[in-house]
Design a protein around this motif. Sequence first.
Motif, PDB file in Angstrom:
ATOM      1  N   CYS A  42       0.845  -1.181   0.000  1.00 29.34           N
ATOM      2  CA  CYS A  42       0.000   0.000   0.000  1.00 29.34           C
ATOM      3  C   CYS A  42       0.890   1.244   0.000  1.00 29.34           C
ATOM      4  CB  CYS A  42      -0.904   0.000   1.231  1.00 29.34           C
ATOM      5  SG  CYS A  42      -2.164   1.290   1.211  1.00 29.34           S
ATOM      6  N   SER A  73      -2.525  -4.463   8.039  1.00 27.20           N
ATOM      7  CA  SER A  73      -1.224  -4.623   7.384  1.00 27.20           C
ATOM      8  C   SER A  73      -0.232  -5.300   8.330  1.00 27.20           C
ATOM      9  CB  SER A  73      -0.668  -3.259   6.977  1.00 27.20           C
ATOM     10  OG  SER A  73      -1.596  -2.535   6.216  1.00 27.20           O
ATOM     11  N   GLY A  81       0.592  -1.681  12.766  1.00 26.29           N
ATOM     12  CA  GLY A  81       0.676  -2.908  11.991  1.00 26.29           C
ATOM     13  C   GLY A  81       0.556  -4.126  12.889  1.00 26.29           C
ATOM     14  N   VAL A  90       3.132  -1.363   9.206  1.00 29.17           N
ATOM     15  CA  VAL A  90       2.742   0.004   8.906  1.00 29.17           C
ATOM     16  C   VAL A  90       3.972   0.884   9.101  1.00 29.17           C
ATOM     17  CG1 VAL A  90       1.365   1.976   9.657  1.00 29.17           C
ATOM     18  CG2 VAL A  90       0.308  -0.278   9.469  1.00 29.17           C
ATOM     19  N   SER A 148      -4.112  -8.422   3.305  1.00 28.48           N
ATOM     20  CA  SER A 148      -3.230  -7.900   4.343  1.00 28.48           C
ATOM     21  C   SER A 148      -1.954  -7.420   3.664  1.00 28.48           C
ATOM     22  CB  SER A 148      -2.903  -8.984   5.381  1.00 28.48           C
ATOM     23  OG  SER A 148      -1.974  -8.500   6.330  1.00 28.48           O
ATOM     24  N   PHE A 149      -1.703  -6.130   3.718  1.00 27.71           N
ATOM     25  CA  PHE A 149      -0.529  -5.578   3.050  1.00 27.71           C
ATOM     26  C   PHE A 149       0.749  -6.022   3.756  1.00 27.71           C
ATOM     27  CE2 PHE A 149      -3.870  -2.234   2.460  1.00 27.71           C
ATOM     28  CZ  PHE A 149      -4.107  -2.501   1.122  1.00 27.71           C
ATOM     29  N   CYS A 199       2.509  -1.237   4.470  1.00 27.84           N
ATOM     30  CA  CYS A 199       1.600  -0.121   4.216  1.00 27.84           C
ATOM     31  C   CYS A 199       2.334   1.172   4.555  1.00 27.84           C
ATOM     32  CB  CYS A 199       0.336  -0.248   5.048  1.00 27.84           C
ATOM     33  SG  CYS A 199      -0.805   1.149   4.875  1.00 27.84           S
TER      34      CYS A 199
END
Length: 259
Positions: free
Chosen positions: A44, A199, A234, A202, A144-145, A148
Amino acid sequence: MAVDGSVKTVVVESTPAALATRVADRFLTRVVARTRNGRIAHICLTGGSMGGAVLAAAAEDERIQTIDWSLVHFWWGDERFVERDDPDRNSLQSRRALLDGLSIPAENIHETAAPSDGLSLDDAAAAYAAELARFSKSGEGWPSFAVCFLGVGPDGHIASLFPDRPEVTVTDVAALPVRDSPKPPPERITLTRPVLNSSKRVWMVLTGSDKASALGLALAGASYATVPVAGAKGRRRTVFFVDEAAASEVSPDLIDRDY
């Protein structure tokens, strides 16, 4: 050993340029690790000067040529509802900095609709939520990144989740239309907090003394509704990558010099 994503790590570099290089290195390290055995990596992205600087630094790294980009999907935490060639468009900035130079399938780059695509702002947000749902593995309604990226405004906003606005507390949809944004342009599409916080990592990238207060409030555990960045986390890692100017109010014992 499991890592508690609620623990916030602060990483400091001397200048924005040095910071962009460090974040780009960490980013490519994660993409290489994620895709090495054929796993898909959802990333992301964010806009802003540092979002573009990190991608531009990544473009200069020789590892770019060794990654199987067919395994990587790019998304954006928010987008301005403007035409695809508008300089305000986050995806245009990302394309120019990195994406257009990659050998990546076009369908792996997930942009929001533009006004000329014939969708209203509400329909464009719903379409982005539907696109996210296509890649849901856990039943949450979105991927789910692996990483991010989030920029942070001086007011503490992340993506297009601005302080004391209703979008900040929405949890039942993946993407929302934003009207009358306090920061132009006025119409935007944003991911919601549950999507961002699902994520694995993060990473918030912020520079400049005008961000020092927002960073301090986030580390102090301010109210998410009033300081949205305070609620970003995250599942595995929550990292603030900052320059020395932004770190002016950070206690030295909170800085991780090894990450």
